[in-house]
Design a protein around this motif. Sequence first.
Motif, PDB file in Angstrom:
ATOM      1  N   UNK A 227       2.529  10.174  -7.648  1.00  0.00           N
ATOM      2  CA  UNK A 227       3.201  10.420  -8.925  1.00  0.00           C
ATOM      3  C   UNK A 227       2.209  10.674 -10.067  1.00  0.00           C
ATOM      4  N   UNK A 228       0.927  10.512  -9.778  1.00  0.00           N
ATOM      5  CA  UNK A 228      -0.088  10.772 -10.780  1.00  0.00           C
ATOM      6  C   UNK A 228      -0.478   9.558 -11.603  1.00  0.00           C
ATOM      7  N   UNK A 229      -0.001   8.406 -11.227  1.00  0.00           N
ATOM      8  CA  UNK A 229      -0.332   7.179 -11.948  1.00  0.00           C
ATOM      9  C   UNK A 229      -1.569   6.545 -11.303  1.00  0.00           C
ATOM     10  N   UNK A 230      -2.702   7.147 -11.558  1.00  0.00           N
ATOM     11  CA  UNK A 230      -3.955   6.722 -10.941  1.00  0.00           C
ATOM     12  C   UNK A 230      -4.316   5.290 -11.303  1.00  0.00           C
ATOM     13  N   UNK A 231      -4.106   4.921 -12.553  1.00  0.00           N
ATOM     14  CA  UNK A 231      -4.452   3.562 -12.980  1.00  0.00           C
ATOM     15  C   UNK A 231      -3.652   2.518 -12.207  1.00  0.00           C
ATOM     16  N   UNK A 232      -2.346   2.721 -12.079  1.00  0.00           N
ATOM     17  CA  UNK A 232      -1.508   1.777 -11.329  1.00  0.00           C
ATOM     18  C   UNK A 232      -1.917   1.749  -9.865  1.00  0.00           C
ATOM     19  N   UNK A 233      -2.173   2.917  -9.293  1.00  0.00           N
ATOM     20  CA  UNK A 233      -2.602   3.006  -7.897  1.00  0.00           C
ATOM     21  C   UNK A 233      -3.894   2.231  -7.670  1.00  0.00           C
TER      22      UNK A 233
ATOM     23  N   UNK B 298      -5.113  -0.216  -9.488  1.00  0.00           N
ATOM     24  CA  UNK B 298      -4.904  -1.660  -9.692  1.00  0.00           C
ATOM     25  C   UNK B 298      -4.281  -2.304  -8.456  1.00  0.00           C
ATOM     26  N   UNK B 299      -3.352  -1.613  -7.816  1.00  0.00           N
ATOM     27  CA  UNK B 299      -2.740  -2.137  -6.591  1.00  0.00           C
ATOM     28  C   UNK B 299      -3.803  -2.245  -5.498  1.00  0.00           C
ATOM     29  N   UNK B 300      -4.598  -1.194  -5.331  1.00  0.00           N
ATOM     30  CA  UNK B 300      -5.652  -1.180  -4.316  1.00  0.00           C
ATOM     31  C   UNK B 300      -6.636  -2.330  -4.544  1.00  0.00           C
ATOM     32  N   UNK B 301      -7.050  -2.519  -5.788  1.00  0.00           N
ATOM     33  CA  UNK B 301      -7.997  -3.586  -6.118  1.00  0.00           C
ATOM     34  C   UNK B 301      -7.396  -4.966  -5.854  1.00  0.00           C
TER      35      UNK B 301
ATOM     36  N   UNK C 147       0.818  -1.211   0.000  1.00  0.00           N
ATOM     37  CA  UNK C 147       0.000   0.000   0.000  1.00  0.00           C
ATOM     38  C   UNK C 147       0.856   1.267   0.000  1.00  0.00           C
ATOM     39  N   UNK C 148       2.074   1.202   0.548  1.00  0.00           N
ATOM     40  CA  UNK C 148       2.984   2.340   0.460  1.00  0.00           C
ATOM     41  C   UNK C 148       3.349   2.592  -1.004  1.00  0.00           C
ATOM     42  N   UNK C 149       3.554   1.523  -1.763  1.00  0.00           N
ATOM     43  CA  UNK C 149       3.827   1.658  -3.199  1.00  0.00           C
ATOM     44  C   UNK C 149       2.607   2.235  -3.919  1.00  0.00           C
ATOM     45  N   UNK C 150       1.429   1.827  -3.494  1.00  0.00           N
ATOM     46  CA  UNK C 150       0.185   2.359  -4.067  1.00  0.00           C
ATOM     47  C   UNK C 150       0.091   3.861  -3.845  1.00  0.00           C
ATOM     48  N   UNK C 151       0.415   4.311  -2.635  1.00  0.00           N
ATOM     49  CA  UNK C 151       0.370   5.745  -2.340  1.00  0.00           C
ATOM     50  C   UNK C 151       1.400   6.516  -3.162  1.00  0.00           C
ATOM     51  N   UNK C 152       2.566   5.912  -3.377  1.00  0.00           N
ATOM     52  CA  UNK C 152       3.588   6.550  -4.193  1.00  0.00           C
ATOM     53  C   UNK C 152       3.093   6.707  -5.634  1.00  0.00           C
ATOM     54  N   UNK C 153       2.486   5.660  -6.176  1.00  0.00           N
ATOM     55  CA  UNK C 153       1.975   5.729  -7.541  1.00  0.00           C
ATOM     56  C   UNK C 153       0.894   6.812  -7.656  1.00  0.00           C
ATOM     57  N   UNK C 154       0.051   6.900  -6.649  1.00  0.00           N
ATOM     58  CA  UNK C 154      -0.991   7.921  -6.630  1.00  0.00           C
ATOM     59  C   UNK C 154      -0.366   9.314  -6.609  1.00  0.00           C
TER      60      UNK C 154
END
Length: 77
Positions: free
Chosen positions: A34-40, A42-45, A25-32
């Motif tokens: 950075x503006x990579x909403x799709x990656x964020x 997908x990680x959350x899901x 989830x820390x990686x998910x927050x980083x992606x978010x």
Amino acid sequence: MFEPVHGSAPKYEGLDKVNPIASILAAKMMMEWLGSTEASNRIQEAVESVLIEGRVMTYDIAPPGVMPAKCSEMEEG
């Protein structure tokens, strides 16, 4: 800084025991951030899917009587 709030948990090093969800989830927050909403998203899901399925749960979230999964098994889940 994107890291789990619990720190590195050195006493569990090499035991393949620790729940990896906080790190994921820390990686998910980083992606978010950075503006990579799709990656964020997908990680959350993926995390939600593993938790809802309940097939693999580490010692800290497994209910009594359920054999806990290893960290590596949780990541594969």
